[in-house]
Design an enzyme around this catalytic site. Structure first.
Site, PDB file in Angstrom:
ATOM      1  N   LYS A 190     -15.531   0.682  -4.151  1.00  0.00           N
ATOM      2  CA  LYS A 190     -16.081   1.498  -3.056  1.00  0.00           C
ATOM      3  C   LYS A 190     -16.748   2.761  -3.576  1.00  0.00           C
ATOM      4  O   LYS A 190     -17.754   3.205  -3.026  1.00  0.00           O
ATOM      5  CB  LYS A 190     -14.992   1.839  -2.029  1.00  0.00           C
ATOM      6  CG  LYS A 190     -14.604   0.617  -1.229  1.00  0.00           C
ATOM      7  CD  LYS A 190     -13.857   0.927   0.031  1.00  0.00           C
ATOM      8  CE  LYS A 190     -13.714  -0.380   0.808  1.00  0.00           C
ATOM      9  NZ  LYS A 190     -12.961  -0.309   2.006  1.00  0.00           N
TER      10      LYS A 190
ATOM     11  N   LYS B  65     -15.270  -6.202   6.573  1.00  0.00           N
ATOM     12  CA  LYS B  65     -15.833  -5.724   7.845  1.00  0.00           C
ATOM     13  C   LYS B  65     -16.812  -4.576   7.678  1.00  0.00           C
ATOM     14  O   LYS B  65     -17.616  -4.325   8.561  1.00  0.00           O
ATOM     15  CB  LYS B  65     -14.718  -5.368   8.825  1.00  0.00           C
ATOM     16  CG  LYS B  65     -13.847  -4.194   8.425  1.00  0.00           C
ATOM     17  CD  LYS B  65     -12.915  -3.838   9.555  1.00  0.00           C
ATOM     18  CE  LYS B  65     -11.457  -3.806   9.139  1.00  0.00           C
ATOM     19  NZ  LYS B  65     -11.154  -2.883   8.048  1.00  0.00           N
TER      20      LYS B  65
ATOM     21  N   LYS C  51     -15.669 -11.074  -0.882  1.00  0.00           N
ATOM     22  CA  LYS C  51     -14.787 -11.102   0.288  1.00  0.00           C
ATOM     23  C   LYS C  51     -15.567 -10.882   1.585  1.00  0.00           C
ATOM     24  O   LYS C  51     -16.547 -10.129   1.593  1.00  0.00           O
ATOM     25  CB  LYS C  51     -13.760  -9.972   0.123  1.00  0.00           C
ATOM     26  CG  LYS C  51     -12.684  -9.937   1.153  1.00  0.00           C
ATOM     27  CD  LYS C  51     -11.849  -8.683   1.013  1.00  0.00           C
ATOM     28  CE  LYS C  51     -12.535  -7.490   1.647  1.00  0.00           C
ATOM     29  NZ  LYS C  51     -11.620  -6.374   1.956  1.00  0.00           N
TER      30      LYS C  51
HETATM   31  N1  AQP Z   1     -11.701 -11.464   3.832  1.00  0.00           N
HETATM   32  C1  AQP Z   1     -10.410 -11.328   4.024  1.00  0.00           C
HETATM   33  N2  AQP Z   1      -9.602 -12.394   3.854  1.00  0.00           N
HETATM   34  C2  AQP Z   1      -8.254 -12.282   4.059  1.00  0.00           C
HETATM   35  N3  AQP Z   1      -7.655 -11.128   4.475  1.00  0.00           N
HETATM   36  C3  AQP Z   1      -8.438 -10.067   4.667  1.00  0.00           C
HETATM   37  N4  AQP Z   1      -8.173  -8.802   5.067  1.00  0.00           N
HETATM   38  C4  AQP Z   1      -9.319  -8.088   5.106  1.00  0.00           C
HETATM   39  N5  AQP Z   1     -10.363  -8.860   4.742  1.00  0.00           N
HETATM   40  C5  AQP Z   1      -9.845 -10.096   4.448  1.00  0.00           C
HETATM   41  C6  AQP Z   1      -6.841  -8.327   5.411  1.00  0.00           C
HETATM   42  O1  AQP Z   1      -6.913  -7.699   6.684  1.00  0.00           O
HETATM   43  C7  AQP Z   1      -5.957  -6.625   6.730  1.00  0.00           C
HETATM   44  C8  AQP Z   1      -6.611  -5.372   7.234  1.00  0.00           C
HETATM   45  O2  AQP Z   1      -7.673  -5.030   6.376  1.00  0.00           O
HETATM   46  P1  AQP Z   1      -8.084  -3.507   6.214  1.00  0.00           P
HETATM   47  O3  AQP Z   1      -8.497  -2.974   7.503  1.00  0.00           O
HETATM   48  O4  AQP Z   1      -7.010  -2.779   5.491  1.00  0.00           O
HETATM   49  O5  AQP Z   1      -9.320  -3.544   5.319  1.00  0.00           O
HETATM   50  P2  AQP Z   1      -9.597  -4.143   3.906  1.00  0.00           P
HETATM   51  O6  AQP Z   1      -8.457  -4.859   3.330  1.00  0.00           O
HETATM   52  O7  AQP Z   1     -10.140  -3.053   3.049  1.00  0.00           O
HETATM   53  O8  AQP Z   1     -10.708  -5.176   4.224  1.00  0.00           O
HETATM   54  P3  AQP Z   1     -11.992  -5.061   5.074  1.00  0.00           P
HETATM   55  O9  AQP Z   1     -11.754  -5.651   6.411  1.00  0.00           O
HETATM   56  O10 AQP Z   1     -13.028  -5.675   4.233  1.00  0.00           O
HETATM   57  O11 AQP Z   1     -12.331  -3.534   5.304  1.00  0.00           O
HETATM   58  P4  AQP Z   1     -13.328  -2.624   4.561  1.00  0.00           P
HETATM   59  O12 AQP Z   1     -14.644  -3.360   4.547  1.00  0.00           O
HETATM   60  O13 AQP Z   1     -13.354  -1.375   5.357  1.00  0.00           O
HETATM   61  O14 AQP Z   1     -12.792  -2.406   3.179  1.00  0.00           O
HETATM   62  C9  AQP Z   1      -5.418  -6.468   5.311  1.00  0.00           C
HETATM   63  O15 AQP Z   1      -4.145  -7.082   5.249  1.00  0.00           O
HETATM   64  C10 AQP Z   1      -6.390  -7.215   4.469  1.00  0.00           C
HETATM   65  O16 AQP Z   1      -5.807  -7.741   3.302  1.00  0.00           O
END
Ligand code: AQP
Length: 332
Positions: A112, A200, A197
């Protein structure tokens, strides 16, 4: 009873990855067999460039989607992180236990911060210290288990290290938690770039299925998913990442085994079609419940208010104990 904590960041619209990797299990399994807390971790959304109104909107939408995915406030605690001061209080103490080196080694920080620099932005200090806040989220509740997707496992490992180090130096204070993961779809990949991955906060819209995508949008995204060279349906993350991702998604929807499923398909087209329909059916009830909850915002507010109160009551004694153990004078 086992205690479970997990959270979700309001950094974008929630995706199929969030649902299959985390949310579905929280609703189907964790809330029924443990004392479970689920949180919109909004303070974490401030670690990168953000629009305040959007974070507020996404926090409400995220909480509504947690309830729509089946979390029941009679079975578990649903709340917003910034409504409970103990997270920030404990985060500072854990920063005093962590080292600069272990924070800099975190893959998510490295990715990031590189992305922020590429965009010409500066890297916020809070992005570096993020894992201390995440550790505080978990340790404040004495959670035994943290159900997360694969991308968050390294942060849970660091949480374990911090808890163990604190206990060793200042006396037993924290439960040392462990990460749990789903058997399939622990890492749902981007449909347009199956080596990355499905995240979001990425910009690649067509590669991401959002939980609130209309059925036809879901179908279009899945039918246009990037597949691999070759035409036979083989389960192999290394050589066939695109097809393997679809098999994982379909298996997760059906509760089957992705490798066995590969034998049932002779063409990519048929696999995509079944995957698209399975995802549409998976999301249908969530979208219907979301619509009903949006018509009653007072209900969601009430759930979050009661959740924060319950969470505060659980976290305060734990954080007070950590303050005492590390040498802070209790307020008289
Ligand atoms: N692609 C994914 N496959 C499986 N699990 C996923 N998680 C996120 N993306 C995937 C799981 O969702 C939970 C919440 O995620 P988060 O809000 O903590 O964000 P993150 O893990 O950093 O992933 P994101 O959604 O991609 O957010 P951004 O883009 O903001 O970094 C967690 O349990 C995560 O493992």
């Amino acid at each position: 009873m086992t205690r479970v904590f997990s959270g979700i960041k309001p950094t974008g619209h929630l995706t199929l990855g969030n649902y299959l990797g985390a949310m579905r299990r929280w609703a189907d399994v964790d809330q029924h067999r443990s004392e479970a807390l689920f949180c919109i971790v909004d303070l974490h959304a401030l670690t990168v460039d953000h629009d305040p109104a959007r974070v507020r909107r996404l926090s409400r939408q995220g909480a509504t989607l947690l309830l729509a995915s089946g979390l029941d406030p009679d079975l578990c605690t649903v709340f917003v992180q910034s409504h409970v001061d103990e997270h920030a209080r404990l985060s500072y103490v854990l920063e005093c236990v962590a080292t600069d080196g272990e924070m800099r080694r975190m893959i998510q920080y490295r990715e990031k911060s590189a992305r922020e620099r590429e965009r010409g932005g500066s890297v916020r200090l809070s992005l570096l210290t993020y894992p201390a806040l995440m550790a505080a989220d978990i340790l404040a509740y004495g959670a035994d288990e943290v159900p997360v997707g694969d991308d968050q496992r390294q942060h849970v490992e660091l949480t374990r290290d911090l808890a163990a180090r604190f206990n060793q130096r200042y006396g037993h204070t924290f439960v040392v938690p462990r990460a749990t993961r789903p058997q399939v779809a622990a890492r749902v990949m981007n449909l347009q770039d199956p080596t990355s991955k499905m995240g979001k906060s990425d910009d690649s819209g067509p590669g991401i299925v959002y939980l609130l995508d209309e059925p036809n949008v879901v179908r279009k995204k899945i039918m246009r998913a990037m597949t691999d060279s070759g035409s036979d349906v083989v389960y192999d993350r290394e050589t066939r990442p695109g097809v393997t991702n679809l098999l994982e998604i379909l298996a997760a929807c059906e509760g089957s085994d992705p490798e066995k499923l590969s034998g049932a398909y002779e063409s990519y087209g048929a696999l995509k079609k079944d995957t698209a329909e399975a995802v549409v059916e998976l999301l249908r009830p969530v979208q219907e419940r979301h619509k009903a909850l949006c018509a009653d915002p007072g209900y969601v507010d009430g759930v979050l208010r009661a959740g924060a109160e319950r969470a505060r009551g659980m976290a305060r004694p734990q954080v007070d104990a950590a303050y005492r153990a590390i040498g802070l004078l209790p307020a008289g």
